[in-house]
Design a protein around this motif. Structure first.
Motif, mmCIF file in Angstrom:
data_model
loop_
_atom_site.group_PDB
_atom_site.id
_atom_site.type_symbol
_atom_site.label_atom_id
_atom_site.label_comp_id
_atom_site.label_asym_id
_atom_site.label_seq_id
_atom_site.Cartn_x
_atom_site.Cartn_y
_atom_site.Cartn_z
ATOM 1 N N TYR A 21 0.798 -1.243 0.306
ATOM 2 C CA TYR A 21 0.063 0.081 0.036
ATOM 3 C C TYR A 21 0.922 1.170 0.181
ATOM 4 N N THR A 56 -9.164 -2.140 13.030
ATOM 5 C CA THR A 56 -10.103 -2.269 11.808
ATOM 6 C C THR A 56 -10.949 -3.551 12.250
ATOM 7 N N ASP A 86 -12.849 -0.287 8.816
ATOM 8 C CA ASP A 86 -11.864 -0.873 7.930
ATOM 9 C C ASP A 86 -10.805 -0.059 7.586
ATOM 10 N N ASN A 87 -10.637 1.156 7.643
ATOM 11 C CA ASN A 87 -9.841 2.079 6.907
ATOM 12 C C ASN A 87 -9.657 3.408 8.021
ATOM 13 N N SER A 120 -5.699 4.896 4.557
ATOM 14 C CA SER A 120 -4.809 3.863 3.590
ATOM 15 C C SER A 120 -4.734 2.488 3.865
ATOM 16 N N GLY A 121 -4.249 1.502 3.089
ATOM 17 C CA GLY A 121 -4.428 0.429 3.370
ATOM 18 C C GLY A 121 -3.353 0.078 4.493
ATOM 19 N N SER A 144 -3.011 -8.445 4.878
ATOM 20 C CA SER A 144 -3.589 -7.108 4.945
ATOM 21 C C SER A 144 -4.595 -7.104 5.966
ATOM 22 N N LYS A 184 -9.980 -6.869 5.696
ATOM 23 C CA LYS A 184 -10.518 -7.299 4.467
ATOM 24 C C LYS A 184 -11.636 -8.637 4.794
ATOM 25 N N LYS A 223 -18.252 -5.817 6.008
ATOM 26 C CA LYS A 223 -17.538 -4.575 6.196
ATOM 27 C C LYS A 223 -17.763 -3.606 7.537
#
Length: 645
Positions: A229, A442, A583-584, A588-589, A613, A616, A621
């Motif tokens: 990322y 997350t 989740d974010n 950014s990832g 990661s 995910k 979500k």
């Protein structure tokens, strides 16, 4: 890491499942009974949906043996559900007016007259009564006697590649019993219910994590590995300990003193006392007081090979050490089941309720919803409701396979977490920084890619989904009152026009890549058994962490039991007492690097390097507000004190 009922435990975030047993009962509502013209009361839900005419292989031999349990409805099943709701709802005048175990039995349990009548009916059909408890009468006998007793025929049915016995129609009981029977289990034998006496095996083979590690999130950057990322990523943490988790979830000075927490799993670790004491000493947790940790165990164990008994030792170890790490002064009672089958797990839950062994019960096991049959759902809910009227709250992990599509091909939730009478605990990836500072979370969902042969890139980044917190919308359980106005219609009505139970309710750390360090005696390659430590995760970590937090909250409440907590949990929705997990969280990832032993023990067979990661989770979500990965969120610094009276 989450153990599955009636399956071999498959390690971190892996799940073996039974053949699907579809059911359609709205949990929380007692099984309906209806009189037929022949003077019988139908026990709805006792014929499995897979027992179809097309799969019928003919009548089961009359002499074949049947073992069944006839669950007792008690003297006021509807009143039990109503009172369980009233004492659990902060808006009710009866809130917190709990009954003792004896009072609950006297008010809602089966009468001696009912038990005698049920027993006489079963014996008159030719069945042998093998046991009687407050909850059920167990019987054995041949098929002919079972057919006579329950007013149905038993046939063999093809189910996948196997053949199982099941009723050709729903079972029934004599109408003159006046609704004394809740349901009957065991008329179908999928999976096979045969048991054998066995001794517990030694601990599982040793598992260790390789380094390098981060001591806190981001402390050690993988500078020599490829970017992910657009940036360098940290190595996975070595494993958080109690001090870090207590800081992340706002424990403050609370320790859980005076609060009783129970844990249920199958079997029992023979080294739990030593392992728990050693772990506490090594990581700064308070030493166990005399009698603070105790076990309530069955007289014998069964199905040890089928259930993978040694794998459950790690489950108990994780649960005990996590509860103690978060609530170091709470009393812990481990109640082990004799196997991983529903009947035995129900017995463990029943022991807690019948003896009021604890106010908070952590349960890190379950199965997919399609494997739950209505008869068992009714039996579980009755125990949960009896617990609620006594001020006992049950906490169940939501699962480790996201929406379950990758493992079953069908989007579904897990059970018993789907029950309207339990608190379903989802999972997160947790970042605790320097000086035990909470950074972010997350939703737990992992995608994995391995390092390329030349070490310059990640192969097929971000890779395939490996594991994640269970959640979603139930197909069998109607939306409970406490979720109305909180769960978005897009989730509650995901399966149709009728709003249904959505899972989870609350969440905590679960991601093995930001996981918890545990200490356990394991079997080494040379055959020796030694204490060692490793990082672990799964919603079977999240459940005992939340149980520990609830112990702190009960202490803040002056020791008054919280009981079934969902109405109170949802009543705090949208306030600052929760971390609203997405989740974010950084824009950014997010990912971490992991180096693992190929043989799970040492570097003799090589190392494997991967990028994991975060955030995910399959099709699920974590978003602002309620979501089907983290529920209302995770406890923030004000959560524990919000229960202060």
């Amino acid at each position: 890491m989450r153990s599955k009922r009636a399956t071999v435990r498959a390690g971190v975030s892996m799940a073996a499942t039974l053949p699907l047993l579809a059911g359609a009962l709205a949990l929380g509502i007692p099984t309906a009974h209806a009189d037929d013209p022949d003077g019988r009361a139908t026990l709805k839900g006792t014929k499995p949906l897979w027992a179809t005419a097309q799969a019928d292989k003919g009548a089961t031999a009359d002499g074949s043996q049947v073992s069944a349990r006839v669950y007792l409805a008690g003297r006021d099943a509807a009143g039990l559900a109503a009172y369980a709701k009233a004492v659990s709802d902060p808006e009710s005048a009866s809130y917190g007016k709990y009954l003792s175990a004896g009072q609950a039995q006297a008010r809602f349990g089966a009468t001696k007259t009912q038990v005698a009548a049920v027993t006489a009916w079963l014996k008159s059909a030719g069945l042998k009564v093998t046991g009687t408890t407050r909850h059920y009468v167990s019987v054995t006998g041949d098929v002919a006697a079972a057919e006579k007793a329950f007013g149905t025929q038993l046939h063999n049915y093809a189910k996948g590649s196997k053949t199982y016995r099941a009723p050709t129609s729903a079972a029934s009981a004599p109408a003159e019993l006046n609704g004394a029977v809740l349901t009957v289990t065991g008329l179908d034998n999928a999976p096979h219910k045969a048991s054998h006496r066995d001794q517990l095996p030694p601990p599982d083979a040793v598992f260790r994590n390789s380094g390098p590690f981060s001591s806190y999130y981001g402390s050690n950057t993988a500078s020599s590995l490829p970017d992910a990322y657009g940036t360098k990523i940290p190595y996975a943490v070595e494993g958080y300990t109690g001090k870090q988790l207590r800081a992340a979830y706002g424990a403050g000075t609370r320790t859980g003193r005076g609060v009783r927490v129970a844990i249920t799993d199958a079997y029992a670790s023979p080294t739990i006392a030593y392992d728990a004491a050693t772990y506490a000493k090594k990581h700064g947790d308070a030493a166990y007081r005399n009698g603070q940790l105790r076990q309530v165990l069955p007289g014998k164990y069964t199905k040890t090979k089928e259930c993978g008994a040694a794998g459950w030792y790690g489950e108990e170890t994780l649960d005990v050490e996590a509860v103690h790490a978060v609530a170091p002064a709470a009393d812990i009672t481990y109640v082990g089941a004799s196997s991983c089958y529903d009947d035995d797990l129900l017995d463990s839950l029943g022991k807690i309720v019948d003896g009021h062994l604890a106010d908070i019960v952590s349960n890190s096991w379950g199965d997919i919803e399609a494997n739950q049959t209505p008869d068992l759902a009714a039996a579980y809910d009755q125990v949960f409701q009896l617990g609620a009227v006594e001020g006992i709250g049950f906490y169940f992990s939501s699962g480790d396979n996201g929406d379950e599509v990758a493992t079953t091909g069908t989007k579904q939730v897990d059970t018993p977490a789907n029950s309207a009478w339990v608190t379903a605990v989802g999972g997160t990836s947790l970042a605790v920084g320097k000086d035990d500072t909470y950074l972010w979370e997350t939703g737990w969902g992992t995608e994995k890619a391995t390092l390329s042969a030349d070490g310059k890139s990640w192969t097929d980044f971000p890779g395939a989904f490996t594991s994640g917190a269970g959640g979603g919308t139930s197909k069998t359980v109607s939306q409970p009152f406490y979720q109305k106005g909180v769960v978005p219609d897009g989730l509650a009505k995901a399966g149709g026009a009728t709003p249904m139970r959505t899972v989870p309710d609350i969440a905590a750390i679960a991601d093995p890549n930001t996981g918890f360090k545990v200490g356990q005696t394991q079997t080494f390659p040379d055959g020796s058994q030694q204490y060692s430590e490793y990082r672990i995760g799964g919603t079977s970590l999240a459940a005992p962490v939340i149980a520990g937090v609830q112990a702190l909250a009960q202490e803040a409440r002056g020791g008054k039991p919280i009981g079934f907590a969902n109405p109170a949990i949802y009543g705090k929705y949208g306030s600052r007492v929760y971390h609203d997990v997405t989740d974010n969280p950084t824009g950014s990832g997010l990912a971490v690097a992991r180096v693992d032993f190929v043989n799970s023990f040492d570097a003799s067979e090589g190392l494997t390097t991967s990028v994991r990661s975060l955030g995910k989770d399959s099709s699920l979500k974590a978003v602002r507000g309620y979501d089907d990965v983290t529920g209302v969120g995770t406890p923030a610094s004000g959560y524990v004190q919000s229960y202060r009276r």
